[in-house]
Design a protein around this motif. Sequence first.
Motif, PDB file in Angstrom:
ATOM      1  N   SER A 133      16.022 -13.323   9.656  1.00 35.35           N
ATOM      2  CA  SER A 133      15.168 -13.381  10.844  1.00 35.35           C
ATOM      3  C   SER A 133      14.921 -14.822  11.280  1.00 35.35           C
ATOM      4  O   SER A 133      14.589 -15.691  10.466  1.00 35.35           O
ATOM      5  CB  SER A 133      13.826 -12.697  10.555  1.00 35.35           C
ATOM      6  OG  SER A 133      12.940 -12.865  11.641  1.00 35.35           O
ATOM      7  N   GLY A 134      15.101 -15.086  12.559  1.00 37.80           N
ATOM      8  CA  GLY A 134      14.839 -16.416  13.105  1.00 37.80           C
ATOM      9  C   GLY A 134      15.990 -17.385  12.984  1.00 37.80           C
ATOM     10  O   GLY A 134      15.918 -18.503  13.487  1.00 37.80           O
ATOM     11  N   LEU A 135      17.081 -16.957  12.337  1.00 39.05           N
ATOM     12  CA  LEU A 135      18.239 -17.846  12.179  1.00 39.05           C
ATOM     13  C   LEU A 135      19.166 -17.770  13.375  1.00 39.05           C
ATOM     14  O   LEU A 135      19.320 -16.718  14.007  1.00 39.05           O
ATOM     15  CB  LEU A 135      19.038 -17.470  10.927  1.00 39.05           C
ATOM     16  CG  LEU A 135      18.435 -17.783   9.562  1.00 39.05           C
ATOM     17  CD1 LEU A 135      19.421 -17.386   8.475  1.00 39.05           C
ATOM     18  CD2 LEU A 135      18.082 -19.250   9.443  1.00 39.05           C
ATOM     19  N   GLY A 136      19.819 -18.889  13.681  1.00 39.61           N
ATOM     20  CA  GLY A 136      20.923 -18.863  14.616  1.00 39.61           C
ATOM     21  C   GLY A 136      22.120 -18.185  13.970  1.00 39.61           C
ATOM     22  O   GLY A 136      22.170 -17.989  12.747  1.00 39.61           O
ATOM     23  N   VAL A 137      23.109 -17.835  14.786  1.00 37.32           N
ATOM     24  CA  VAL A 137      24.262 -17.084  14.273  1.00 37.32           C
ATOM     25  C   VAL A 137      25.034 -17.896  13.240  1.00 37.32           C
ATOM     26  O   VAL A 137      25.434 -17.374  12.197  1.00 37.32           O
ATOM     27  CB  VAL A 137      25.177 -16.663  15.443  1.00 37.32           C
ATOM     28  CG1 VAL A 137      26.452 -16.000  14.926  1.00 37.32           C
ATOM     29  CG2 VAL A 137      24.432 -15.710  16.376  1.00 37.32           C
ATOM     30  N   ALA A 138      25.242 -19.183  13.494  1.00 40.62           N
ATOM     31  CA  ALA A 138      26.022 -20.010  12.564  1.00 40.62           C
ATOM     32  C   ALA A 138      25.357 -20.071  11.190  1.00 40.62           C
ATOM     33  O   ALA A 138      26.027 -19.960  10.154  1.00 40.62           O
ATOM     34  CB  ALA A 138      26.201 -21.412  13.132  1.00 40.62           C
ATOM     35  N   ASP A 139      24.032 -20.224  11.158  1.00 43.78           N
ATOM     36  CA  ASP A 139      23.325 -20.268   9.883  1.00 43.78           C
ATOM     37  C   ASP A 139      23.373 -18.911   9.180  1.00 43.78           C
ATOM     38  O   ASP A 139      23.506 -18.841   7.948  1.00 43.78           O
ATOM     39  CB  ASP A 139      21.869 -20.677  10.096  1.00 43.78           C
ATOM     40  CG  ASP A 139      21.735 -22.149  10.467  1.00 43.78           C
ATOM     41  OD1 ASP A 139      22.632 -22.930  10.113  1.00 43.78           O
ATOM     42  OD2 ASP A 139      20.734 -22.508  11.111  1.00 43.78           O
ATOM     43  N   ALA A 140      23.267 -17.847   9.957  1.00 44.08           N
ATOM     44  CA  ALA A 140      23.351 -16.510   9.361  1.00 44.08           C
ATOM     45  C   ALA A 140      24.732 -16.269   8.756  1.00 44.08           C
ATOM     46  O   ALA A 140      24.860 -15.665   7.683  1.00 44.08           O
ATOM     47  CB  ALA A 140      23.038 -15.448  10.410  1.00 44.08           C
ATOM     48  N   VAL A 141      25.775 -16.749   9.427  1.00 49.91           N
ATOM     49  CA  VAL A 141      27.139 -16.609   8.897  1.00 49.91           C
ATOM     50  C   VAL A 141      27.260 -17.328   7.560  1.00 49.91           C
ATOM     51  O   VAL A 141      27.895 -16.826   6.615  1.00 49.91           O
ATOM     52  CB  VAL A 141      28.168 -17.159   9.910  1.00 49.91           C
ATOM     53  CG1 VAL A 141      29.544 -17.305   9.263  1.00 49.91           C
ATOM     54  CG2 VAL A 141      28.255 -16.233  11.118  1.00 49.91           C
ATOM     55  N   GLU A 142      26.648 -18.512   7.461  1.00 52.84           N
ATOM     56  CA  GLU A 142      26.687 -19.239   6.193  1.00 52.84           C
ATOM     57  C   GLU A 142      26.007 -18.447   5.078  1.00 52.84           C
ATOM     58  O   GLU A 142      26.473 -18.422   3.933  1.00 52.84           O
ATOM     59  CB  GLU A 142      26.018 -20.604   6.351  1.00 52.84           C
ATOM     60  CG  GLU A 142      26.878 -21.625   7.065  1.00 52.84           C
ATOM     61  CD  GLU A 142      28.203 -21.854   6.363  1.00 52.84           C
ATOM     62  OE1 GLU A 142      28.185 -22.238   5.180  1.00 52.84           O
ATOM     63  OE2 GLU A 142      29.258 -21.631   6.988  1.00 52.84           O
ATOM     64  N   GLY A 143      24.882 -17.811   5.407  1.00 51.97           N
ATOM     65  CA  GLY A 143      24.191 -16.994   4.415  1.00 51.97           C
ATOM     66  C   GLY A 143      25.029 -15.818   3.952  1.00 51.97           C
ATOM     67  O   GLY A 143      25.108 -15.510   2.758  1.00 51.97           O
ATOM     68  N   VAL A 144      25.675 -15.139   4.908  1.00 50.72           N
ATOM     69  CA  VAL A 144      26.536 -14.003   4.567  1.00 50.72           C
ATOM     70  C   VAL A 144      27.710 -14.454   3.696  1.00 50.72           C
ATOM     71  O   VAL A 144      28.064 -13.799   2.706  1.00 50.72           O
ATOM     72  CB  VAL A 144      27.059 -13.325   5.852  1.00 50.72           C
ATOM     73  CG1 VAL A 144      28.190 -12.355   5.541  1.00 50.72           C
ATOM     74  CG2 VAL A 144      25.929 -12.590   6.549  1.00 50.72           C
ATOM     75  N   ARG A 145      28.285 -15.587   4.057  1.00 53.41           N
ATOM     76  CA  ARG A 145      29.408 -16.095   3.279  1.00 53.41           C
ATOM     77  C   ARG A 145      28.973 -16.449   1.853  1.00 53.41           C
ATOM     78  O   ARG A 145      29.682 -16.170   0.885  1.00 53.41           O
ATOM     79  CB  ARG A 145      30.005 -17.318   3.971  1.00 53.41           C
ATOM     80  CG  ARG A 145      31.266 -17.837   3.309  1.00 53.41           C
ATOM     81  CD  ARG A 145      31.850 -19.013   4.044  1.00 53.41           C
ATOM     82  NE  ARG A 145      32.927 -19.596   3.247  1.00 53.41           N
ATOM     83  CZ  ARG A 145      33.197 -20.874   3.171  1.00 53.41           C
ATOM     84  NH1 ARG A 145      32.466 -21.744   3.855  1.00 53.41           N
ATOM     85  NH2 ARG A 145      34.194 -21.327   2.440  1.00 53.41           N
ATOM     86  N   PHE A 146      27.804 -17.078   1.735  1.00 54.05           N
ATOM     87  CA  PHE A 146      27.299 -17.432   0.408  1.00 54.05           C
ATOM     88  C   PHE A 146      27.096 -16.168  -0.431  1.00 54.05           C
ATOM     89  O   PHE A 146      27.485 -16.120  -1.611  1.00 54.05           O
ATOM     90  CB  PHE A 146      25.992 -18.200   0.544  1.00 54.05           C
ATOM     91  CG  PHE A 146      25.486 -18.769  -0.749  1.00 54.05           C
ATOM     92  CD1 PHE A 146      25.897 -20.025  -1.179  1.00 54.05           C
ATOM     93  CD2 PHE A 146      24.606 -18.055  -1.554  1.00 54.05           C
ATOM     94  CE1 PHE A 146      25.450 -20.559  -2.376  1.00 54.05           C
ATOM     95  CE2 PHE A 146      24.152 -18.577  -2.744  1.00 54.05           C
ATOM     96  CZ  PHE A 146      24.573 -19.831  -3.162  1.00 54.05           C
ATOM     97  N   ASN A 147      26.497 -15.159   0.167  1.00 48.56           N
ATOM     98  CA  ASN A 147      26.248 -13.895  -0.530  1.00 48.56           C
ATOM     99  C   ASN A 147      27.560 -13.276  -1.000  1.00 48.56           C
ATOM    100  O   ASN A 147      27.700 -12.823  -2.140  1.00 48.56           O
ATOM    101  CB  ASN A 147      25.510 -12.940   0.413  1.00 48.56           C
ATOM    102  CG  ASN A 147      24.847 -11.797  -0.340  1.00 48.56           C
ATOM    103  OD1 ASN A 147      25.098 -11.578  -1.502  1.00 48.56           O
ATOM    104  ND2 ASN A 147      23.999 -11.070   0.363  1.00 48.56           N
ATOM    105  N   LYS A 148      28.564 -13.281  -0.119  1.00 46.21           N
ATOM    106  CA  LYS A 148      29.863 -12.693  -0.444  1.00 46.21           C
ATOM    107  C   LYS A 148      30.523 -13.441  -1.605  1.00 46.21           C
ATOM    108  O   LYS A 148      31.013 -12.818  -2.564  1.00 46.21           O
ATOM    109  CB  LYS A 148      30.771 -12.735   0.781  1.00 46.21           C
ATOM    110  CG  LYS A 148      32.192 -12.255   0.519  1.00 46.21           C
ATOM    111  CD  LYS A 148      33.052 -12.414   1.757  1.00 46.21           C
ATOM    112  CE  LYS A 148      34.509 -12.047   1.463  1.00 46.21           C
ATOM    113  NZ  LYS A 148      35.372 -12.267   2.645  1.00 46.21           N
TER     114      LYS A 148
END
Length: 499
Positions: A133-148
């Motif tokens: 919540s509150g993240l831009g798309v690029a930052d959210a992509v980084e989070g998803v990639r880290f999780n993966k």
Amino acid sequence: MSSQVQSVIALPGSPPAVFAPNQIVNGGRARAGAASSLSITSSPVRIRTGEHSSAKTEFINRVRGTVTIPLTLEIKRHGQRIVALKNVPFSVSTSQQGEITFNSEQQQTPWRFNVRVNSPRNEMSLSFVLNYSGLGVADAVEGVRFNKELSQGGEFVVSGRQPITGAYLPIARGDLPSGTFEGEDKRFASMLEELQIIESKTRVRFVIPDHNISYEERLSIAAVAQIVRTGHAAYHAQPWITWSSKGQAEELLKSFSGGKPLLTTIQFSNQEITIFNTRFSLGPVIFFSDKTRILEEDLNTLRQSLENASEHDLVEVRFTPNTDHPIDARYFDWLSPAERLALNELLRTKSDLADLNENSVKQQFITLSELAKDEIFEDGVESNFVKGLGHIVKGAGAQSLATLFGLIECENRNDEIIAETLLWLGRLNDPSTHQERLHFLEKSLEHRSSRVRDAAATALSSMDDPKSAFALQQAIERELNPDLREDMRQVLAELESVH
């Protein structure tokens, strides 16, 4: 679609709700999977590492009580960094038993980590939740990639800056087993990819909302991504209502009074869409409904409305399409250059087309290309080939560019001739075809020939339009020729400096 559209119903504003993007046939990729909402928070994960966990005690020994410092979390494999989350604020504390705790759960960050390292026992435990919540798309992509990547295991490293030199130093590490938890929901990752496409095309920026993302929102995102990629959409055929001027409504009454289904072509000046409370434009759109009627009861209503309407009133008109034929849509701003010019020609009147002979333009270009095979092209010198191109466009009009685009795209031509054509397109002083030329040059950055790719980059430099920066950045990432890659970087730097 017919070879020529005889009449277009041009209407201002945005299309009715039946043409909302989430009504697209097949609904984009979002129709795959369960029709449920997406959580903006990842599932809680708890991991205990394998052996050989450790912490740099000389760094930690400086900690007195609990302090807050920015740290970087890395996943490494074979000594290489795979992914990292940088500058995450952590509170760091130590216990009398020698256990060190890194905790970001109480910090202003979406990454909620709790890392415990017990060096005497060589143990590390890791728990985390990612809140997008509150993240831009690029930052959210980084989070998803880290999780993966975290789910696939590797070496987990916590790093911090050395207080004197500022260099990053590993503070704690542990070996993470693979497969201990599932990575991020693939539907969420797919949605982020589509948002990135929309952002790159429209230059609009989105923020992940503070609520779960509904199925309908995902449908809209997938559909809009499809539109900006291709310029095409097909909508489920269902009755729709528009508002027309009295004069236009009278013409429609005459056209549809026979009761036969007609090819109905309606153009709207702009379609606006909202994603995550951000409203933006998809630009003008035209709909082709192959078999459409105004039913008898709707014709009667229309007649009565016209009798009571003044000259300045808007009149409601209800159309009923054949439900077996989806309604075809073309979005002008997102079509390929050749398609856009071809559509403009389709919509022109016969009188406008009288002097245009596409076969003639094609033959002139082929002849000109044959004559130019032995010509030597020199920088800064206008070649006979370029002079000939100018004569073709001057004689046939700017719409002849669609034919040139098609010839270059679909037929094998001499790479030098293609390159010279691209350079000429970049220098051409014609604001009316600026966007079409820009898109075609961007597409030419993917050409098999490095000579053509080089010419496309140079031509984009001549056009001096910062909108092509994204296409150039992608071309740089693909480019294998180091000299050409460096030339592209220089063009990109020039465009990014344009204000």
